[in-house]
Design a protein around this motif. Structure first.
Motif, PDB file in Angstrom:
ATOM      1  N   UNK A 134      36.815  62.887  27.256  1.00 36.60           N
ATOM      2  CA  UNK A 134      35.545  63.574  27.468  1.00 36.60           C
ATOM      3  C   UNK A 134      34.422  62.626  27.882  1.00 36.60           C
ATOM      4  N   UNK A 135      34.616  61.334  27.749  1.00 35.95           N
ATOM      5  CA  UNK A 135      33.545  60.373  28.027  1.00 35.95           C
ATOM      6  C   UNK A 135      32.985  60.487  29.446  1.00 35.95           C
ATOM      7  N   UNK A 136      33.814  60.559  30.502  1.00 40.29           N
ATOM      8  CA  UNK A 136      33.216  60.673  31.851  1.00 40.29           C
ATOM      9  C   UNK A 136      32.390  61.949  32.040  1.00 40.29           C
ATOM     10  N   UNK A 137      32.853  63.046  31.470  1.00 38.90           N
ATOM     11  CA  UNK A 137      32.088  64.291  31.585  1.00 38.90           C
ATOM     12  C   UNK A 137      30.751  64.193  30.857  1.00 38.90           C
ATOM     13  N   UNK A 187      25.039  56.686  26.338  1.00 40.02           N
ATOM     14  CA  UNK A 187      24.995  56.200  24.950  1.00 40.02           C
ATOM     15  C   UNK A 187      25.946  56.985  24.057  1.00 40.02           C
ATOM     16  N   UNK A 188      25.955  58.304  24.213  1.00 39.45           N
ATOM     17  CA  UNK A 188      26.845  59.139  23.409  1.00 39.45           C
ATOM     18  C   UNK A 188      28.297  58.845  23.757  1.00 39.45           C
ATOM     19  N   UNK A 189      28.588  58.663  25.053  1.00 39.41           N
ATOM     20  CA  UNK A 189      29.956  58.359  25.472  1.00 39.41           C
ATOM     21  C   UNK A 189      30.412  57.007  24.933  1.00 39.41           C
ATOM     22  N   UNK A 204      29.395  55.605  22.131  1.00 38.81           N
ATOM     23  CA  UNK A 204      29.678  55.804  20.711  1.00 38.81           C
ATOM     24  C   UNK A 204      31.005  56.538  20.526  1.00 38.81           C
ATOM     25  N   UNK A 205      31.237  57.551  21.344  1.00 42.73           N
ATOM     26  CA  UNK A 205      32.493  58.295  21.260  1.00 42.73           C
ATOM     27  C   UNK A 205      33.694  57.443  21.611  1.00 42.73           C
ATOM     28  N   UNK A 206      33.569  56.610  22.637  1.00 43.39           N
ATOM     29  CA  UNK A 206      34.683  55.718  23.017  1.00 43.39           C
ATOM     30  C   UNK A 206      34.943  54.679  21.932  1.00 43.39           C
ATOM     31  N   UNK A 207      33.878  54.184  21.333  1.00 40.50           N
ATOM     32  CA  UNK A 207      34.057  53.222  20.249  1.00 40.50           C
ATOM     33  C   UNK A 207      34.782  53.832  19.069  1.00 40.50           C
ATOM     34  N   UNK A 208      34.394  55.049  18.702  1.00 42.15           N
ATOM     35  CA  UNK A 208      35.059  55.723  17.592  1.00 42.15           C
ATOM     36  C   UNK A 208      36.486  56.107  17.975  1.00 42.15           C
ATOM     37  N   UNK A 209      36.690  56.511  19.231  1.00 43.92           N
ATOM     38  CA  UNK A 209      38.046  56.822  19.705  1.00 43.92           C
ATOM     39  C   UNK A 209      38.947  55.602  19.661  1.00 43.92           C
ATOM     40  N   UNK A 210      38.403  54.455  20.057  1.00 45.34           N
ATOM     41  CA  UNK A 210      39.190  53.221  19.988  1.00 45.34           C
ATOM     42  C   UNK A 210      39.512  52.861  18.547  1.00 45.34           C
ATOM     43  N   UNK A 211      38.559  53.078  17.664  1.00 45.34           N
ATOM     44  CA  UNK A 211      38.809  52.830  16.233  1.00 45.34           C
ATOM     45  C   UNK A 211      39.929  53.728  15.715  1.00 45.34           C
ATOM     46  N   UNK A 212      39.903  54.999  16.108  1.00 42.83           N
ATOM     47  CA  UNK A 212      40.935  55.924  15.653  1.00 42.83           C
ATOM     48  C   UNK A 212      42.301  55.569  16.230  1.00 42.83           C
TER      49      UNK A 212
END
Length: 99
Positions: free
Chosen positions: A48-51, A62-64, A66-74
């Motif tokens: 969803x990051x590119x969208x 900025x939101x993407x 944060x989301x990518x960072x949390x996705x990488x953590x998961x």
């Protein structure tokens, strides 16, 4: 040790619980391993990051991030990993254990 009457009463309660189909399904579900939801959520966040960037502009970036960072953590999290709260039912989970 239970007395004969107490054992009979206990066995009756257990049999009533086992006769309840919803309860039996829930208990049987405890023995099966849980699905790795963290992988699904991580993939969804990364996809969803590119969208989010296109729709949100610089704030979407900025939101993407944060989301990518949390996705990488998961994605890098071990399969059996638990949070401290999951390991301990105590509300004092953050205190060090006493020797």
């Amino acid at each position: 040790m239970l007395g004969p009457q107490e054992k009979y009463a206990f066995d009756g309660m257990v049999n009533q619980l086992r006769a309840d189909q919803r309860f039996a399904r829930r208990i049987d579900r405890l023995t099966r391993p849980r699905r790795p939801w963290h992988v699904f959520v991580a993939t969804l966040l990364l996809a969803a990051a590119p969208l989010i960037i296109v729709a949100g502009g610089w704030t979407g970036l900025l939101v993407a991030m944060a989301g990518c960072g949390y996705g990488a953590h998961l994605m890098t999290r071990p399969a059996g990993w638990q949070t401290p709260r999951q390991r301990s039912s105590s509300w004092l989970w953050w205190l060090p254990a006493r020797p």
